[in-house]
Design a protein around this motif. Structure first.
Motif, PDB file in Angstrom:
ATOM      1  N   PHE A  85       0.824  -1.216   0.000  1.00 49.53           N
ATOM      2  CA  PHE A  85       0.000   0.000   0.000  1.00 49.53           C
ATOM      3  C   PHE A  85       0.851   1.256   0.000  1.00 49.53           C
ATOM      4  O   PHE A  85       0.559   2.215  -0.716  1.00 49.53           O
ATOM      5  CB  PHE A  85      -0.955   0.000   1.200  1.00 49.53           C
ATOM      6  CG  PHE A  85      -1.987  -1.063   1.084  1.00 49.53           C
ATOM      7  CD1 PHE A  85      -2.852  -1.097   0.004  1.00 49.53           C
ATOM      8  CD2 PHE A  85      -2.086  -2.064   2.036  1.00 49.53           C
ATOM      9  CE1 PHE A  85      -3.795  -2.102  -0.132  1.00 49.53           C
ATOM     10  CE2 PHE A  85      -3.025  -3.072   1.910  1.00 49.53           C
ATOM     11  CZ  PHE A  85      -3.877  -3.087   0.824  1.00 49.53           C
ATOM     12  N   MET A  86       1.904   1.259   0.801  1.00 54.79           N
ATOM     13  CA  MET A  86       2.750   2.465   0.879  1.00 54.79           C
ATOM     14  C   MET A  86       3.416   2.719  -0.482  1.00 54.79           C
ATOM     15  O   MET A  86       3.511   3.859  -0.937  1.00 54.79           O
ATOM     16  CB  MET A  86       3.821   2.305   1.970  1.00 54.79           C
ATOM     17  CG  MET A  86       3.243   2.241   3.377  1.00 54.79           C
ATOM     18  SD  MET A  86       2.679   3.849   3.957  1.00 54.79           S
ATOM     19  CE  MET A  86       2.261   3.481   5.658  1.00 54.79           C
ATOM     20  N   PRO A 137       2.833  11.180  -0.383  1.00 56.56           N
ATOM     21  CA  PRO A 137       4.095  10.936   0.326  1.00 56.56           C
ATOM     22  C   PRO A 137       3.908  10.010   1.528  1.00 56.56           C
ATOM     23  O   PRO A 137       2.937  10.150   2.285  1.00 56.56           O
ATOM     24  CB  PRO A 137       4.533  12.330   0.779  1.00 56.56           C
ATOM     25  CG  PRO A 137       3.288  13.150   0.788  1.00 56.56           C
ATOM     26  CD  PRO A 137       2.356  12.568  -0.231  1.00 56.56           C
ATOM     27  N   THR A 138       4.825   9.065   1.684  1.00 56.34           N
ATOM     28  CA  THR A 138       4.776   8.160   2.841  1.00 56.34           C
ATOM     29  C   THR A 138       6.180   8.078   3.453  1.00 56.34           C
ATOM     30  O   THR A 138       7.152   8.519   2.851  1.00 56.34           O
ATOM     31  CB  THR A 138       4.338   6.733   2.454  1.00 56.34           C
ATOM     32  OG1 THR A 138       5.450   6.030   1.902  1.00 56.34           O
ATOM     33  CG2 THR A 138       3.170   6.726   1.488  1.00 56.34           C
ATOM     34  N   HIS A 139       6.264   7.440   4.610  1.00 54.59           N
ATOM     35  CA  HIS A 139       7.567   7.304   5.275  1.00 54.59           C
ATOM     36  C   HIS A 139       8.330   6.071   4.766  1.00 54.59           C
ATOM     37  O   HIS A 139       9.480   5.864   5.105  1.00 54.59           O
ATOM     38  CB  HIS A 139       7.390   7.213   6.800  1.00 54.59           C
ATOM     39  CG  HIS A 139       6.822   5.916   7.287  1.00 54.59           C
ATOM     40  ND1 HIS A 139       6.979   5.473   8.586  1.00 54.59           N
ATOM     41  CD2 HIS A 139       6.102   4.954   6.654  1.00 54.59           C
ATOM     42  CE1 HIS A 139       6.393   4.312   8.722  1.00 54.59           C
ATOM     43  NE2 HIS A 139       5.857   3.970   7.582  1.00 54.59           N
ATOM     44  N   PHE A 140       7.688   5.276   3.902  1.00 58.06           N
ATOM     45  CA  PHE A 140       8.264   3.989   3.497  1.00 58.06           C
ATOM     46  C   PHE A 140       9.496   4.175   2.598  1.00 58.06           C
ATOM     47  O   PHE A 140       9.460   4.939   1.642  1.00 58.06           O
ATOM     48  CB  PHE A 140       7.191   3.178   2.762  1.00 58.06           C
ATOM     49  CG  PHE A 140       7.658   1.820   2.322  1.00 58.06           C
ATOM     50  CD1 PHE A 140       7.661   0.753   3.209  1.00 58.06           C
ATOM     51  CD2 PHE A 140       8.128   1.622   1.037  1.00 58.06           C
ATOM     52  CE1 PHE A 140       8.115  -0.500   2.813  1.00 58.06           C
ATOM     53  CE2 PHE A 140       8.580   0.370   0.634  1.00 58.06           C
ATOM     54  CZ  PHE A 140       8.569  -0.692   1.523  1.00 58.06           C
ATOM     55  N   LEU A 141      10.560   3.457   2.888  1.00 54.29           N
ATOM     56  CA  LEU A 141      11.747   3.485   2.019  1.00 54.29           C
ATOM     57  C   LEU A 141      11.906   2.157   1.293  1.00 54.29           C
ATOM     58  O   LEU A 141      11.857   2.105   0.086  1.00 54.29           O
ATOM     59  CB  LEU A 141      13.005   3.813   2.838  1.00 54.29           C
ATOM     60  CG  LEU A 141      13.040   5.230   3.427  1.00 54.29           C
ATOM     61  CD1 LEU A 141      14.195   5.399   4.405  1.00 54.29           C
ATOM     62  CD2 LEU A 141      13.143   6.274   2.312  1.00 54.29           C
ATOM     63  N   ASP A 168       3.565   5.009  10.009  1.00 52.10           N
ATOM     64  CA  ASP A 168       3.104   3.803  10.714  1.00 52.10           C
ATOM     65  C   ASP A 168       2.908   2.652   9.726  1.00 52.10           C
ATOM     66  O   ASP A 168       3.847   2.281   9.043  1.00 52.10           O
ATOM     67  CB  ASP A 168       1.830   4.140  11.502  1.00 52.10           C
ATOM     68  CG  ASP A 168       1.403   3.046  12.457  1.00 52.10           C
ATOM     69  OD1 ASP A 168       2.262   2.567  13.225  1.00 52.10           O
ATOM     70  OD2 ASP A 168       0.229   2.643  12.435  1.00 52.10           O
ATOM     71  N   GLU A 169       1.719   2.099   9.635  1.00 53.44           N
ATOM     72  CA  GLU A 169       1.481   0.975   8.728  1.00 53.44           C
ATOM     73  C   GLU A 169       0.084   1.075   8.138  1.00 53.44           C
ATOM     74  O   GLU A 169      -0.783   1.744   8.700  1.00 53.44           O
ATOM     75  CB  GLU A 169       1.608  -0.360   9.475  1.00 53.44           C
ATOM     76  CG  GLU A 169       0.469  -0.633  10.437  1.00 53.44           C
ATOM     77  CD  GLU A 169       0.584  -1.992  11.140  1.00 53.44           C
ATOM     78  OE1 GLU A 169       1.066  -2.007  12.293  1.00 53.44           O
ATOM     79  OE2 GLU A 169       0.184  -3.011  10.558  1.00 53.44           O
TER      80      GLU A 169
END
Ligand code: TYD
Length: 253
Positions: free
Chosen positions: A57-58, A67-71, A195-196
Motif C-alpha cells: 500500500f505504501m 508521500p509516505t515514510h516507506f523506504l 506507521d502501517e
C-alpha cells in the motif's frame, strides 16, 4: 549482543534505529491485541503478512504521489522507513458504519455513509484513544490549521486509492486508520503517511459474502486471522514466497 538500538516497542511493531541517520527499522511482530490490549494473542505469520501488505500500500501510494515514510522492505518482517515525528492523532476514514460509530450514532453495521467521514482520535492508550474535535486539536496545539487541511486531503486520497485497490479484488474498504508524521527538511516540514497500512487497521469485507477479512476476526473470534490476512494478500497478488502456516491442513481434491 544487541545488534541495534531499540527505540520503541509497540503492540504490533518494534522500532529500531536505522542504518543511517533519519531512518528507522520497523519490525512487524505476530502479536494481536484488541480492546486496548485487554485481549492479546500471538498469531503466527501475522507480522510477515502485515509487513508485505503495508509495503504494497505504501509503495502504491508513493506511485500516485501520496508521500509516505516507506523506504524499502528489508526482509520478511522488517522495513526501512524515514524517521518522522508522529502527530498524536489516529485519523479514521469511514465509508460504511462499523465499530464505535454504530454505537455512538445508533447506525446499523454496514450502513453506507453519505460521504467518506474523517474522524480524529487523540493517540493515548491510557485514555483509550478518545474521539476529539478539530477545536481540541487546535487548542492543544497537536496540529495547525494548515496541517489539518493537509491531513484531510491525505486521508481522502488514501481512501480513494485503497478503496479502488480493494474494490478491484472484491473487497469493500469499510473504514481504516492512518497516522501522519512530520518530516523536517531544514526549516520546512512536510507531512507523510506513516506507521502501517494493513488489515490490522482497516475493516475489510468480502463484497459478495460479507466475510470479514480484518482484525474483527480476532476481536470477535470469527476464525483464523492468518487465513483472513492470507486471503487479502492472495487476492492482491502479494503472497510471500514462504507463506505462513495457515490453520488446519485442508484436503485438495
Ligand atoms: P473504530 O470503529 O473507531 O474503533 P474499534 O475498532 O475499536 O471499533 O475504528 C475504526 C477503524 O480504525 C477500524 O478499522 C480500526 C481502526 N483503528 C485502529 O486501527 N486503531 C485505533 O487506535 C483506532 C481508534 C481505530
Amino acid at each position: 549482543m544487541a545488534r541495534r538500538k531499540k527505540i520503541y516497542e509497540g503492540k504490533a511493531k518494534t522500532l529500531f534505529e536505522g542504518p543511517e541517520p533519519g531512518t528507522i527499522v520497523q519490525y512487524f511482530k505476530d502479536d494481536a491485541t484488541a480492546f486496548n490490549a485487554e485481549k492479546h494473542d500471538i498469531i503466527e505469520g501475522k507480522g510477515v503478512l502485515n509487513n508485505i501488505l503495508s509495503e504494497y500500500f505504501m509503495q502504491g501510494l508513493g506511485q500516485i504521489g501520496v508521500p509516505t515514510h516507506f523506504l524499502k522492505r528489508l526482509n520478511m518482517r522488517e522495513q526501512l522507513v524515514r524517521s518522522c515525528e508522529i502527530i498524536p492523532l489516529e485519523i479514521i476514514v469511514r465509508n460504511y458504519a462499523a465499530g464505535t460509530v454504530c454505537k455512538r450514532l445508533g447506525l446499523e453495521e454496514g450502513t453506507q455513509m453519505p460521504r467518506p467521514i474523517v474522524e480524529y482520535c487523540y493517540k493515548d492508550d491510557s485514555l483509550g484513544d478518545p474521539l476529539v474535535s478539530e477545536e481540541h486539536i487546535a487548542a492543544f496545539g497537536w496540529a495547525s490549521q494548515q496541517d489539518m487541511e493537509d491531513i484531510l486531503s491525505l486521508a481522502l486520497r488514501v481512501n480513494d486509492f485503497m478503496s479502488g485497490v480493494f474494490y478491484a479484488v472484491g473487497i469493500r474498504l469499510v473504514d481504516f486508520k492512518i497516522e501522519i508524521g512530520r518530516v523536517y527538511n531544514g526549516d520546512f516540514q512536510r507531512l507523510v503517511v506513516a506507521d502501517e497500512i494493513s488489515p490490522d487497521s482497516c475493516r475489510l469485507w468480502d463484497i459478495e459474502t460479507g466475510r470479514k477479512l480484518d482484525k474483527d476476526v480476532f476481536r470477535r473470534d470469527l476464525g483464523s486471522l492468518t487465513d483472513a490476512y492470507t486471503e487479502v494478500a492472495r487476492r492482491l497478488g502479494v503472497m510471500p514466497n514462504n507463506p505462513p502456516a495457515a490453520g488446519k491442513p485442508t484436503l485438495v481434491n
